[in-house]
Design a protein around this motif. Structure first.
Motif: not given
Ligand code: NDP
Length: 419
Positions: A86-87, A108-110, A135-136, A210, A251
């Motif tokens: 996701p990074y 999703n983006y993290e 965080y995401f 997570e 998410e």
């Protein structure tokens, strides 16, 4: 006929690549591009003799947009499937924008460095505004909507199992079974046993972040946040049996809350055994889950990355994992003025997956939908300019493809409900 670039060559990617190779009428050419080229070459060597799909490989640092742009311009794919981490979501989306190529991912983006002050400032504002602290979140990628619309290209977010199939189940339930859905419980059960006291089924860093995060659910238009693992339920999963499951933040709750009209509550539960929870708590208490670099004997190390190096590689769990997964959603709502409840789920057998593609069911249940999401785009079935979550498209061709490509689903009327 299509040409697709697949970024990443880990657990999920291996399955997505194997499935593209089984589906060579659609995926005529693929490029496997990842950080460690030897893994891509090994995958090509294993699969090329079995398929008509023409496989090429490349080394790429997906954190580097310029490198990605150069590779995309050289290979000229119709779409990019991001099954790295996701990074890399935003750098890959930037490269797709610069080259005019469609984009698909599974998570999703993290941010990799959650101590970065610039990221932290935006994150803390979001926590206050939205009311959840994971965080995401989708805000980073949804912010690309206008850019993708203007460029006339498609981005499909979250085409794994959860998010992914669970979101498509939601769209399917709404289309065929309900006038309005009021409650969704997403249940993710892994009844598999790999024989280790502690291992994670996918990337340990992403998985442990997570699972150790605060739990949350969506209710009456807002987030309710609870202590990690503080809400526990028991459920008798079809073909797996009775398991303990815990409420997590996840998410797809964020996008389903936006995309399912009239929804009152969405919760996500995942099963964990006591051994997993005890190990995780202990590792957390001693600081091994931290993402903040520390200096150890003159060398900077990130504790969770060091832990990852010690734990079994998720890709190595395939041969030793036995048992089944059951992942699905219980929907409650109204149809023609009457209340109704249905449960849509898939059961997947770890050893069957291993026999077919050499991976356990967690990678399998993510890699197959990653291939299907990409197929929806390159076949033009799910193609419109912008950034979308999977539940925003017609679920029928995706549901049909799940049956065909190894993840058949069951619709159960009047199932056991979660308290
Ligand atoms: P792995 O760690 O097994 O694989 C990640 C791959 O990405 C590795 O091949 C790694 O390279 C490569 N990679 C990492 N950083 C870079 C970089 N900077 N440039 C190029 N390549 C890079 O992860 P998984 O396969 O378990 O997970 C893949 C994705 O799937 C993740 O985003 C995860 O969150 C998501 N996922 C989604 C699920 C869903 O249901 N929606 C469920 C499970 C996972 P190297 O080989 O060098 O390490």
């Amino acid at each position: 006929m299509s040409k697709v670039m697949i970024i990443g060559c880990g657990g999920v990617a291996s399955v997505a690549i194997a499935k593209c190779c089984q589906n060579s009428d659609v995926f005529t050419e693929i490029m496997i591009a990842s950080r460690t080229k030897s893994k891509c070459d090994a995958m090509k060597e294993k699969l090329q003799p079995t398929t008509k799909t023409v496989i090429t490989t490349a080394q790429v640092d997906a954190d580097n947009t310029e490198e990605l742009i150069a590779l995309i311009n050289e290979y000229k794919p119709d779409a990019v499937l991001n099954v790295a981490l996701p990074y890399q979501d935003l750098t890959i989306m930037d490269a797709c924008l610069a080259t005019g190529v469609d984009y698909i991912d599974t998570a999703n983006y993290e941010a990799e460095n959650t101590d970065d002050p610039e990221w932290r400032k935006i994150y803390e504002e979001r926590c206050k505004k939205e009311g959840f602290t994971a965080y995401f979140d989708y805000s980073w990628q949804w912010a690309y909507k206008k850019k993708f619309e203007d460029a006339g290209i498609t981005a499909i977010l979250g085409s794994g199992f959860d998010p992914g199939v669970t979101s498509v189940y939601s769209a399917y339930a709404l289309k065929h079974y309900f006038d309005e859905i009021h409650y969704i419980d997403i249940l993710d059960c892994n009844g598999g046993d790999h024989g280790y006291p502690f291992a994670t089924n996918f990337n340990p860093e992403i998985n442990l972040r997570e699972v150790s995060a605060m739990g949350s659910y969506w209710e009456d238009g807002h987030w309710v946040e609870v202590e990690p693992m503080s809400i526990k339920r028991e459920y008798d999963f079809p073909e797996v049996g009775e398991k303990d499951m815990y409420l997590l933040h996840h998410e797809e709750i964020e996008s389903l809350a936006k995309n399912i009209p009239g929804i009152k509550r969405i919760r996500f539960f995942m099963t964990f055994g006591q051994s997993y929870l005890t190990h995780m708590k202990c590792l957390e208490n001693v600081g091994m889950l931290s993402t903040t670099p520390i200096n150890f004997e003159g060398k900077e190390i990130v504790p969770i990355q060091f832990l990852k190096a010690l734990l079994p590689d998720p890709a190595s769990l395939g041969p030793r994992t036995v048992g089944k997964t059951n992942i699905g959603c219980i929907f409650k709502g109204v149809k023609d003025g009457k209340e109704k409840t249905i449960y849509i789920y898939n059961v997947c057998d770890h050893q069957e997956c291993y026999k077919e593609v050499g991976s356990q069911a967690i990678s399998y249940t993510t890699g197959v939908p990653a291939m299907i999401g990409t197929m929806m785009v390159v076949e033009g079935l799910w193609k419109k300019p912008g950034v979308f979550n999977v539940e925003e498209f017609d679920p029928d061709p995706y549901m049909e493809a799940l049956n065909k490509w190894g993840l058949p689903w069951v619709v159960c009327e009047n199932p056991q409900e979660v308290e």
